[in-house]
Design an enzyme around this catalytic site. Structure first.
Site, PDB file in Angstrom:
ATOM      1  N   CYS A  42      -5.453   5.661  -6.542  1.00  0.00           N
ATOM      2  CA  CYS A  42      -6.645   6.308  -7.082  1.00  0.00           C
ATOM      3  C   CYS A  42      -7.684   6.573  -5.999  1.00  0.00           C
ATOM      4  O   CYS A  42      -8.529   7.465  -6.143  1.00  0.00           O
ATOM      5  CB  CYS A  42      -7.251   5.462  -8.203  1.00  0.00           C
ATOM      6  SG  CYS A  42      -7.690   3.790  -7.690  1.00  0.00           S
TER       7      CYS A  42
ATOM      8  N   GLN B 180       0.898  -1.635  -3.099  1.00  0.00           N
ATOM      9  CA  GLN B 180       1.011  -0.186  -3.215  1.00  0.00           C
ATOM     10  C   GLN B 180       1.693   0.420  -1.986  1.00  0.00           C
ATOM     11  O   GLN B 180       2.479   1.355  -2.102  1.00  0.00           O
ATOM     12  CB  GLN B 180      -0.383   0.416  -3.425  1.00  0.00           C
ATOM     13  CG  GLN B 180      -0.971   0.064  -4.785  1.00  0.00           C
ATOM     14  CD  GLN B 180      -2.459   0.355  -4.890  1.00  0.00           C
ATOM     15  OE1 GLN B 180      -3.182   0.382  -3.880  1.00  0.00           O
ATOM     16  NE2 GLN B 180      -2.944   0.553  -6.096  1.00  0.00           N
TER      17      GLN B 180
END
Length: 419
Positions: A50, A118
């Site tokens: 994000c 991630q």
């Protein structure tokens, strides 16, 4: 060959721009293969969260323009719109940036741990897509080792740097075992949701949410669990709650000293922790004067956050020293890999020349030539052949005034003479 890092993150672009260049998980494999197939990149990993979209590439040159063009084309955006938000790093800077990202040093919240997972997911996706080769496999393994060293050897991720997380840490200091505590969230906005997630991570099982509209409270409990109530039920909920975290938008306090006095009596003076995250206050200041009551405001927590940020910044400096060493180690490995290739090629070439001259000499002897004369000619031809390319290279370096190459050739010649 160059290693490039090309990205857009929270420091260079707004949310709406970041959303436009983000890669959905279901499209990532196609994107990775497309990036390699465009011909300028041989290995690639895409990290898309994000807060950032970053492309790590082993490229045939240091020119990032084709990769930026590909990124714009993939998302059907004008290249000018993408380029104005892009940052780029090359070789050692790119390696250092990747390691800093995986260590949480480049995150919106310094030291946040989620980015490590991630980056690992991005690496796994690239392996599945077939865009990881020997170089990037070693690069990302070195990156993971660096990030683990940072976590182990520094305190960069230990101190809370968000108000909601600080509130939960404060509760842990007052209530040794949060799994037995009953928690009441007053308000159901973003801050309450963040606090609720932290509370669940710390083992809280009994959670209630009171909000102006029970529907919004229910939406939050649907996500984090617990029971939903309206603010009309707040007074009765206080006596059942050990920890109260309030974050409404009310213009006046909604929890007064009288309500808390009543709750304390009903609880037989079992301690209560009030954390007021609202501005203006949700809880009357006088509540803090009561016995068996702990009251902390957002200002109190902000001081903790500021102190912790300073501690994290100090730890970040230590982390960057660790990363520099890992960058140096990886760079040395790359250089050694290149020298191995050069040596292998040089030895192969030398052996080929030796075999050719040997066959020529044996044929001459078999034809009746004087062996002493043949050996003399063999030595002369071998020396001339082996010296031809180095001689040409030294002459060219002299014409170009390439002092670094000349110094290397001189060192080699003197070394051979010493032997």
């Amino acid at each position: 060959m160059s290693i490039l890092a090309i990205g857009i993150n929270h420091t260079t672009a707004t949310v709406d721009v970041r959303e436009k260049v983000a890669f959905q998980p279901e499209h990532l494999e196609h994107a990775l293969q497309s990036l390699v197939q465009q011909g300028k990149v041989s290995e690639s990993v895409i990290v898309s969260t994000c807060n950032r979209t970053e492309l790590y590439c082993k490229a045939e040159s240091g020119d990032a323009a084709p990769i930026i063009q590909w990124l714009a084309n993939f998302h059907s955006l004008p290249v000018e719109q993408v380029a104005q938000h892009v940052y780029q790093h090359k070789d050692e800077q790119a390696i250092s940036h990747l390691m800093a990202v995986a260590s949480g040093l480049d995150s919106l919240v310094l030291g946040e741990p989620q980015i490590f997972g991630q980056v690992k997911d991005a690496y796994d996706a690239a392996r599945k897509a077939g865009t990881i080769g020997a170089l990037f496999d070693r690069l990302f393994q070195s990156t993971f080792a660096a990030a683990k060293n940072v976590r182990t050897d520094t305190s960069v991720g230990e101190n809370a740097v968000s108000v909601a997380f600080s509130a939960v840490n404060l509760a842990k200091h007052i209530f040794a075992d949060l799994s037995d505590a009953e928690v009441l969230l007053v308000g159901a906005g973003e801050t309450a949701e963040l606090a609720a997630r932290h509370l669940r991570e710390q083992g809280v099982r009994k959670l209630s949410v009171a909000n102006r509209t029970v529907a919004r409270a229910q939406e939050l409990t649907d996500v984090v669990g617990g029971e939903a109530y309206t603010l009309d039920q707040l007074k009765g909920l206080l006596s059942k709650s050990d920890i109260i975290i309030s974050s409404t938008a009310s213009p006046v306090p909604i929890i007064g000293k009288g309500w808390v006095e009543t709750a304390i009596k009903a609880r037989r003076h079992k301690p209560m922790l009030f954390i007021d995250l609202a501005v203006p206050r949700d809880i009357e200041e006088e509540v803090g004067t009561l016995n068996d009551v702990y009251l902390y405001t957002v200002d109190d927590l902000q001081k903790i956050v500021s102190k912790n940020l300073a501690q994290r910044e100090k730890a970040a400096a230590e982390a960057r020293t660790i990363i520099q060493q890992h960058v140096a180690d990886f760079t040395a490995w790359v250089q050694s890999l290149n020298s191995v290739d050069i040596l292998r090629e040089y030895r192969t070439q030398g052996q080929r020349i030796a075999n050719e001259q040997k066959e020529r000499a044996l044929n001459a002897i078999a034809a009746g030539r004087d062996p002493e004369e043949v050996i003399h000619q063999l030595a002369q031809r071998l020396a001339n052949t082996l010296m031809h390319k180095p001689t040409t290279a030294i002459q060219q370096a002299g014409r170009d005034n390439d002092i670094y190459s000349l110094a290397a050739y001189q060192k080699l010649i003197h070394h051979e003479a010493d032997e």
